[in-house]
Write an enzyme that holds these catalytic residues in place. Sequence first.
Site, short mmCIF file in Angstrom:
data_model
loop_
_atom_site.label_atom_id
_atom_site.label_comp_id
_atom_site.label_asym_id
_atom_site.label_seq_id
_atom_site.Cartn_x
_atom_site.Cartn_y
_atom_site.Cartn_z
N LEU A 356 6.86 70.25 -5.31
CA LEU A 356 8.11 69.72 -5.86
C LEU A 356 8.61 70.60 -7.00
O LEU A 356 9.79 70.72 -7.24
CB LEU A 356 7.91 68.31 -6.39
CG LEU A 356 7.76 67.21 -5.34
CD1 LEU A 356 7.37 65.90 -6.01
CD2 LEU A 356 9.05 67.04 -4.57
N GLY A 357 7.66 71.19 -7.71
CA GLY A 357 8.07 72.04 -8.82
C GLY A 357 6.89 72.34 -9.74
O GLY A 357 5.76 71.93 -9.47
N GLY A 360 5.25 70.85 -16.82
CA GLY A 360 4.46 71.41 -17.89
C GLY A 360 3.00 71.44 -17.48
O GLY A 360 2.46 70.44 -17.04
N VAL A 364 3.43 70.38 -9.27
CA VAL A 364 3.59 68.99 -8.82
C VAL A 364 3.87 69.00 -7.32
O VAL A 364 4.73 69.74 -6.83
CB VAL A 364 4.76 68.31 -9.55
CG1 VAL A 364 4.80 66.83 -9.18
CG2 VAL A 364 4.61 68.47 -11.05
N ASP A 475 7.24 65.29 -25.51
CA ASP A 475 7.88 66.36 -24.72
C ASP A 475 9.10 65.82 -24.00
O ASP A 475 9.24 65.98 -22.79
CB ASP A 475 6.88 66.97 -23.74
CG ASP A 475 7.29 68.38 -23.33
OD1 ASP A 475 8.18 68.95 -24.00
OD2 ASP A 475 6.74 68.90 -22.36
#
Length: 680
Positions: A356-357, A360, A364, A475
């Site tokens: 998904l990406g 941090g 994922v 964050d």
Amino acid sequence: MAAALTSFRLWLLSCMAVISMAEAQHPDQFIYTNGFSHANLQLAGNAEIRPSGLLQLTNTSRLLTGHAFYPSPINFNTSSSSARSLSFSTNFVIAIVPESKEASSGHGVAFVISRSTDFSHADAIQYLGLVNESTNGDPSNHFVAVEFDTIFSLGTDTIDGNHVGIDLNGVKSYQSIASAYFSNEERKNISLDLKNGRPIQVWIDYDGRGQLLDVTLAPENSPKPNQPLLSTSIDLSDILMDTMYVGFSAATGSLESCRHYIMGWSFNRSGEAQSLDLSELPKLPRNGGRINTVLLISIIAAALLLLIIVGTTTYVYRRKKYEEVHEDWEKEYGPHRFSYKTLYIATKGFKDKQLLGFGGFGKVYKGTLPYTNEQIAVKKVSHESSQGMKEFVSEIVSMGRLRHKNLVRLLGYCRRKKELLLVYELMENGSLDQFLFSVDKPTLNWFQRFEIIRGVASALLYLHEEGEQVVLHRDIKASNVLLDSNLNGRLGDFGLARLHDRDSDLQTTRLVGTFGYMDPELTRTGKATKAADVFAFGAFLLEVACGRKPVEHNVALEDIFLVDVVKSCFKRDAIVDASDPRLQGNYVVEEMEKVLKLGLLCSNPRPDFRPTIKQVVQYLEGNGSLPDIPLDSNSKPQNIPFSILETLSQSTTEINISIETNLEFDSVTVGETGLFPTRT
Ligand SMILES: *[C@@H]1O[C@H](CO)[C@@H](O)[C@H](O)[C@H]1NC(C)=O
Ligand SMILES: *[C@@H]1O[C@H](CO)[C@@H](O)[C@H](O)[C@H]1NC(C)=O
Ligand SMILES: *[C@@H]1O[C@H](CO)[C@@H](O)[C@H](O)[C@H]1NC(C)=O
Ligand SMILES: *[C@@H]1O[C@H](CO)[C@@H](O)[C@H](O)[C@H]1NC(C)=O
Ligand SMILES: *[C@@H]1O[C@H](CO)[C@@H](O)[C@H](O)[C@H]1NC(C)=O
């Protein structure tokens, strides 16, 4: 008298035996069903009949040719007007047996129909014992041959070292094809190694009327294939003469090579040749068969060993593949623990397609839990030591107990060596930053943006004030806000958060965050506070309203910090000029003003001047008026040297900062993952 009678009967018997074998057969058909012992074949060259009845055309010595022909010529009735009279059918079994695996293969064997049986002038090298260099292809040769060629020879047009070809008057193949047979059972072609040392059945059928020549191959124990290997349209009327001889030719070539055997043969001019029964044929010599008992046992043993090795390796590999780290203290978190195997299956083995990406600290992956079909997102966080893991797991498990409609739920975790996996519920629409900054996502309208802002604010209020414990997010940024299927904003990524009991000193020692969202106070003191979360939330507000990142790279120095841009608009009394141009002025002016001003208030470099999240929520809900915004304050970290600003203005990647504690920006190095301030 009696003795004379007996010897006469013996003579008669032996005559009958010979007659039954071949000679007395009809002139245009014959069959050798159990060897050639009494066959009276015309032999030439190295050819001989072995005691077993095998016809051996050559032994393995070099430069040998061998020829064997049926003793009487076959009448092909060419003068008859009926073309049908050229038809023939033959079935035979050959075996090409190399002396050893390393031996060269010789040149092969050919079935021949020839005007003459004299091949004494033929070369023993590449011409299969049929011609020499000057007679190759000569039309006066009058022969047709079907070759089973086992060597690649230059200049003879053959395709590889294992092929079947049709030769007319020479060894330049009329047509050739790699050796194979059609398996009736599997309904496919299977390649066949001609010199495998085993019997190979061959059928050659020529239909004189249709001028079609079929060549069909099969290994032992196979019935005649339904499809021929070669089916060639060919006119043999120029080649075949009234009387022709049929037989075989073989040559060994210039190196030690193979024995060429014919094991049985039938030939028929008046119908389909009878197929041979392989069980009745003479057996191949054992050593010639190559696969002897010792070899067979070694092969079986090797196969068994391989099986054991493969089995063990697979077992070990699977154990390793799904291996986890489990410690006693984790027992109480059992229900929150996922097995690695489950996550592996859910994410299809953490395939790139499922990615998904990059959040941090880790990738994922999207996944679907087996059985329940629940959609999940799995974050892989790499960690080197297990130090602090106990606290961390207890934190994430209690975070899993947090429930708020604008928080992404943490479903559980899994631990592996050097790896921690966090399992979240899947947010269908991905992260907010993609909608704000990526061109391939639709622009969110103001109503949607304002709803997202209110949602994230209420989630932060829940974390700061309403739970059993104070949770600092640490964050907050658009890329950590995820959108569910209804485009509701949900605050995610608690991977970096630390929990604090309400009463304890709100301090952490390790400072992590994203540059541009980071409280300048934080970079000085290293203390994570609620006010630092509010600062980041301010940056987030401006980000959503203006549609750009808090710190932009590759722009003029005065435009690097979004907060400076908004402030200069504010000073000109035109704060809404800073709004996202993609909104094209479609927004509620009072709401836009409120969000931009709140953004500036939260970005105040002095923590005590910032509103609390509770006040932020109140303002957003329209309760209470905003305090004044101090104009002279400068929100960016005071002590960032000019050189870093320049680096920022030229850099194109987002910069993550990791600071040990209480550091100042005295010197900064640019690394692969961003800027790393170091102590000087
Ligand atoms: C092959 O046969 C030839 C003559 O027929 C003989 O001289 C030679 O020794 C044989 N070679 C082998 C390897 O048996
Ligand atoms: C060929 O001719 C001979 C005699 O002329 C005859 O007996 C034989 O049946 C013919 N064979 C074929 C296949 O026509
Ligand atoms: C090839 O065979 C022909 C016919 O027997 C013979 O006259 C000729 O000399 C041979 N040529 C070679 C190169 O062996
Ligand atoms: C098998 O090979 C022959 C000859 O190349 C070809 O005509 C035939 O289509 C092949 N059959 C299959 C099932 O591949
Ligand atoms: C030749 O063909 C005829 C007709 O099909 C058949 O009866 C006969 O058995 C065959 N002979 C051989 C040796 O194949």
